[in-house]
Design an enzyme around this catalytic site. Structure first.
Site, short mmCIF file in Angstrom:
data_model
loop_
_atom_site.label_atom_id
_atom_site.label_comp_id
_atom_site.label_asym_id
_atom_site.label_seq_id
_atom_site.Cartn_x
_atom_site.Cartn_y
_atom_site.Cartn_z
N ASP A 64 0.87 -1.18 0.00
CA ASP A 64 0.00 0.00 0.00
C ASP A 64 0.90 1.23 0.00
O ASP A 64 1.45 1.60 1.04
CB ASP A 64 -0.87 0.02 1.26
N ARG A 72 4.46 3.43 2.69
CA ARG A 72 5.17 2.54 3.61
C ARG A 72 6.66 2.86 3.71
O ARG A 72 7.26 2.64 4.75
CB ARG A 72 5.00 1.08 3.18
N ARG A 147 -6.85 11.16 1.06
CA ARG A 147 -6.43 10.11 0.11
C ARG A 147 -7.22 10.22 -1.20
O ARG A 147 -6.79 9.67 -2.21
CB ARG A 147 -6.64 8.73 0.72
N LYS A 177 -9.61 1.62 -5.88
CA LYS A 177 -10.27 1.22 -4.62
C LYS A 177 -11.01 2.42 -4.04
O LYS A 177 -10.64 3.58 -4.34
CB LYS A 177 -9.24 0.67 -3.62
N HIS A 178 -12.13 2.21 -3.31
CA HIS A 178 -12.68 0.96 -2.84
C HIS A 178 -14.07 0.83 -3.44
O HIS A 178 -14.96 1.60 -3.09
CB HIS A 178 -12.76 0.94 -1.32
N HIS A 190 -11.84 -0.32 9.19
CA HIS A 190 -10.84 -1.07 9.93
C HIS A 190 -11.39 -1.55 11.28
O HIS A 190 -10.94 -2.57 11.81
CB HIS A 190 -9.60 -0.20 10.19
N ASP A 260 -10.19 -6.44 0.23
CA ASP A 260 -9.43 -5.62 1.15
C ASP A 260 -8.94 -6.56 2.26
O ASP A 260 -9.24 -7.76 2.26
CB ASP A 260 -10.29 -4.48 1.70
#
Length: 361
Positions: A64, A72, A147, A177-178, A190, A260
């Site tokens: 990601d 990351r 985002r 996504k999504h 999450h 996901d």
């Protein structure tokens, strides 16, 4: 027996241990997803990716890595990429008395962002990033927030297309996504299962439009962990209605469908109960997903849950409860880069890379 390697799993540290190697060699493992904990520096990441490929050259190494707060790798030369909202804001300069300039600059910057993102990852051996976010910025979702490129699906689609062009220049695919849209719900999937109460016609005319307009250039799609209650009682990632009837048949999408992360608290809620990890993976595959992501389990109980999922998949295959798909496997293999990556030192000295850096906002 059909070949299909549907599971994308994680590893705990900055190098492979014996259990990691065993799981990656398993014929039902299709790839690995990297996290910040797997990063020390570029040399370490490059060695890690090379070791993964030495186990099986066909394993997909994914991450990601969008830019902004979802990136990351941020040190040892990696460019700090802007959040996608910054590109939308650059586009919006057109509305401030500068006709044409904002739109063109934003599209050029998006292409540059995709090229830099893809080239830097590929120089270290990473094959694929789960980007771009196609969610619309309704101002509701904290987990999406900056985002998203913008609120307007036309702006989102054109900036995403530009970003995907940059990824393509780097030899990398993309993942929208999504699906069909996470931006209109407040809950963070999450930790909770969001419910979107809008009707199908409204969603298709707004949030899902980028998937319609970008169908010919999207290589992968990731459905949302959201229930669209007027369309189906199941979350999109477990819904044949969303994945097969709407995404495949109605919108004509032919690429890879990823789940996901099925380790998330809300990801395994279906029909009023919590599925086991194995049940969630098999249910998602049967609903129409090609590949299942199960993250952050390698460090829990020595990764025994990953072994249990691999064993359950193998047993389900033998008993005919899950039918492997040669088409899904072909889609997975199509995500692997077709061209060799430029080594880092060569990349950072190249004129196209330096020009791309200059065009970032």
């Amino acid at each position: 027996m059909s070949i299909h390697a549907p599971l994308i799993l994680d590893i705990e540290g900055i190098s492979l241990n014996a259990d990691d190697r065993r799981r990656l060699a398993h014929p039902l493992t299709g790839g690995m997803i990297l996290f910040g904990r797997n990063w020390q520096n570029r040399a370490q990441l490059t060695d890690l990716c090379a070791e993964v490929k030495s186990i099986r050259a066909d394993l997909l190494i994914a991450v990601d890595h969008e830019g902004g707060r979802v990136q990351r790798f941020r040190t040892d030369g990696f460019t700090h990429l802007p959040p996608m909202r910054a590109l939308g804001e650059l586009w919006a300069q057109d509305a401030q008395g500068q006709p044409g300039s904002g739109v063109l600059k934003a599209c050029e910057a998006a292409t540059s962002a995709g090229f830099v993102l893809g080239s830097e990852l590929r120089a270290c051996g990473v094959d694929f990033s789960f980007t771009p976010v196609l969610d619309l910025d309704h101002g509701e979702s904290g987990v999406i927030g900056d985002r998203a490129f913008a609120r307007d699906p036309r702006v989102v689609s054109l900036l995403a297309r530009s970003l995907m062009h940059g990824l393509l220049q780097a030899g990398m695919g993309n993942c929208g996504k999504h699906f069909p849209g996470h931006g209109a719900v407040k809950a963070d999937s999450h930790v909770a299962l969001p419910v979107d109460k809008r009707g199908l016609k409204t969603i298709l005319a707004d949030d899902a439009q980028p998937y319609r307009w970008l169908g010919s250039v999207l290589t992968a799609v990731m459905p949302a962990h959201v229930i669209y209650s007027k369309v189906d009682s199941r979350p999109a990632g477990f819904s044949p209605r969303w994945l097969q009837d709407i995404l495949r048949r109605q919108l004509g999408f032919q690429g890879v469908v990823f789940t996901d992360d099925l380790s998330m608290a809300a990801a395994r809620q279906m029909d009023g109960r919590t599925l086991s990890y194995a049940e969630a993976v098999i249910t998602a595959l049967e609903a129409g997903c090609d590949l299942a992501l199960l993250c952050n389990r390698s460090a829990v109980n020595d990764g025994t849950e990953l072994d249990e999922v691999l064993d359950a998949l193998a047993e389900a295959q033998l008993k005919g409860h899950w039918m492997p798909s040669e088409i899904s496997e072909e889609r997975r293999l199509n995500l692997l880069p077709r061209s060799p990556a430029r080594p880092w030192d060569e990349l950072v000295r190249s004129s196209d890379y330096m020009q791309a850096l200059d065009r970032l906002p």
